[in-house]
Design an enzyme around this catalytic site. Structure first.
Site, PDB file in Angstrom:
ATOM      1  N   LYS A 110     -15.778  -0.167   2.261  1.00  0.00           N
ATOM      2  CA  LYS A 110     -15.095  -0.737   1.090  1.00  0.00           C
ATOM      3  C   LYS A 110     -16.164  -1.215   0.102  1.00  0.00           C
ATOM      4  CE  LYS A 110     -10.890  -2.641   3.266  1.00  0.00           C
ATOM      5  NZ  LYS A 110     -10.368  -3.855   3.957  1.00  0.00           N
ATOM      6  N   GLU A 113       0.820  -1.217   0.000  1.00  0.00           N
ATOM      7  CA  GLU A 113       0.000   0.000   0.000  1.00  0.00           C
ATOM      8  C   GLU A 113       0.846   1.255   0.000  1.00  0.00           C
ATOM      9  OE1 GLU A 113      -2.826  -0.474   3.200  1.00  0.00           O
ATOM     10  OE2 GLU A 113      -3.944  -1.971   2.063  1.00  0.00           O
TER      11      GLU A 113
END
Ligand code: PEP
Ligand code: MG
Length: 412
Positions: free
Chosen positions: A329, A199
């Site tokens: 999400k 990430e």
């Protein structure tokens, strides 16, 4: 409707689906993100199985988009399309069509509708959710452990949260400067090359949270941001929980949830942590509730694998007081409409809403517009490196500068 799809690659080199919609205003694409440490209650991602791409191909999902294209309602409002997808799938977890199929369609419809209305995507989401758009605070993964980095720190993500700034560009500058300092400090500690994690953070040469947080805190100080940039953790505790023994295997120690809670309290005492995600495994609503009660009002307790953007699970967590923030999400649930519903439920409960990328993401910056339109308190968008992460930073920088949007404030 001129809707099709193709198999693209995500940031891990794993296939993902990209929907393509042609309308008179232009051609729109939407690429679906995908998790590595997925919650077991997430909607199903349809994968081909078999040998090619280690079974991760998405040609069935691509075919599904093409088949569905012929049947979509003529009125392609977000509601109509998403409700059609939900009823065509008719399962609890999108296991028939695949949440990757449905989200690809739902997102590309959102982009096309925004263009037809002559409005930017964030404004389309803002109207749908009836929120006044604002830029989310970046929750920036600066270092990681477990399955996100291949190293063995149990905690999955160590994040920066710049809480004392009035613009997103100032937050971005702080994050980038801390990242440079952390790189220099890491280089002094190891002879290995510096690696970037999934990430956009840095892989640190430690196996424990304590030295990891010390080095990050040192980097914050050296960059001149102490007091202005706080810390957030994603423990992703399901990943180190043993369902058979009911014990956490944390940094090589076997811990009950009580003892694990004690570990977190030690970390909170030693470091300026303001937010903790998934401190316990994904079915332990009670341990979450106990922890939320004990840490109130100083710590934001975020439910990711616990909630999976699912309204039934959010309702249960609200009733039990299991957390006070929702990690949002879209691919955990599979449509824009259901994502908006989840955010609204969390807001109605007085929770924070934190939009989130996935470890397998793409250069599609839709999350920046979604988080802004829904007026999310923060957005997990990764560290300041890797194109799929900077795509979100750069879109938010653009929105701030050219749409004159205000930055969210972190209360608490
Ligand atoms: C997370 O757990 O919050 C995360 C972003 O990781 P993944 O996409 O692997 O679930
Ligand atoms: Mg998480």
């Amino acid at each position: 409707m001129n809707l099709t799809a193709f198999q693209a690659l995500d940031s891990r080199g794993v296939p993902t689906i990209c929907a393509v919609l042609k309308i008179k205003n232009g051609t729109f694409t939407a690429t679906v993100p995908s998790g590595t440490t997925t919650g077991k209650n997430e909607a199903v991602e349809l994968r081909d199985g078999g040998k090619s791409f280690n079974g991760k191909g998405v040609s069935k999902a691509v075919q599904n988009v093409q088949d569905i294209a012929k049947k979509l309602p003529k009125d392609y409002s977000q509601d109509a399309v998403d409700n059609f997808l939900i009823s065509l799938d008719a399962t609890e977890n999108k296991s028939k069509l695949g949440a990757n199929t449905t989200l690809a369609i739902s997102l590309v419809i959102a982009k096309a509708n925004a263009a037809e209305n002559n409005e930017p995507l964030f404004s389309y989401f803002s109207k749908l959710s009836r929120q006044t758009a604002k830029i989310p605070l970046p929750m920036a993964c600066i270092a990681s452990g477990d399955k996100h980095s291949g190293k063995c720190v149990s905690i999955q993500e160590f994040m920066l949260l710049p809480v004392k700034f009035s613009t997103f560009s100032a937050c971005t500058q702080a994050i980038a400067e801390i990242y440079y300092e952390l790189g220099k400090l890491t280089a002094k500690k190891t002879k290995e090359a510096l690696f970037t994690d999934m990430e956009g953070g840095i892989v640190l040469p430690f196996t424990k949270a304590q030295p990891t947080l010390e080095l990050i805190t040192n980097a914050i100080d050296r960059a001149g941001y102490s007091g202005k940039v706080k810390l957030a953790l994603d423990c992703a505790a399901s990943e180190f929980y043993n369902e058979k023994t009911k014990i956490y295997n944390y940094e090589g120690r076997k811990l009950s949830s009580d003892k694990l809670s004690g570990v977190y309290f030690d970390l909170m005492r030693d470091f300026s942590i303001v937010s903790i995600e998934d401190p316990f495994h994904e079915e332990d609503f009670a341990a979450f509730a106990e922890f939320t009660k004990k840490t109130k009002p100083n710590i934001t307790v975020v439910g990711d694998d616990l909630l999976t953007t699912n309204s039934t699970r959010i309702t249960r967590a609200v009733l039990q007081g299991s957390c006070n923030a929702l990690l949002l999400k879209p691919n955990q649930i599979g449509t824009v409409t259901e994502t908006l519903e989840a955010a609204e439920m969390a807001r109605n409960a007085g929770w924070k809403v934190i939009a989130s990328h996935r470890s397998g993401d793409s250069e599609d910056p839709f999350l920046a517009d979604l988080a802004t339109g829904l007026a999310c308190d923060a957005a997990k968008i990764g560290g300041p490196s890797r194109g799929e992460r900077t795509a979100k930073y750069n879109r938010l920088l653009y929105l701030e500068k050219f749409h004159k949007l205000k930055l969210a404030k972190w209360n608490g």
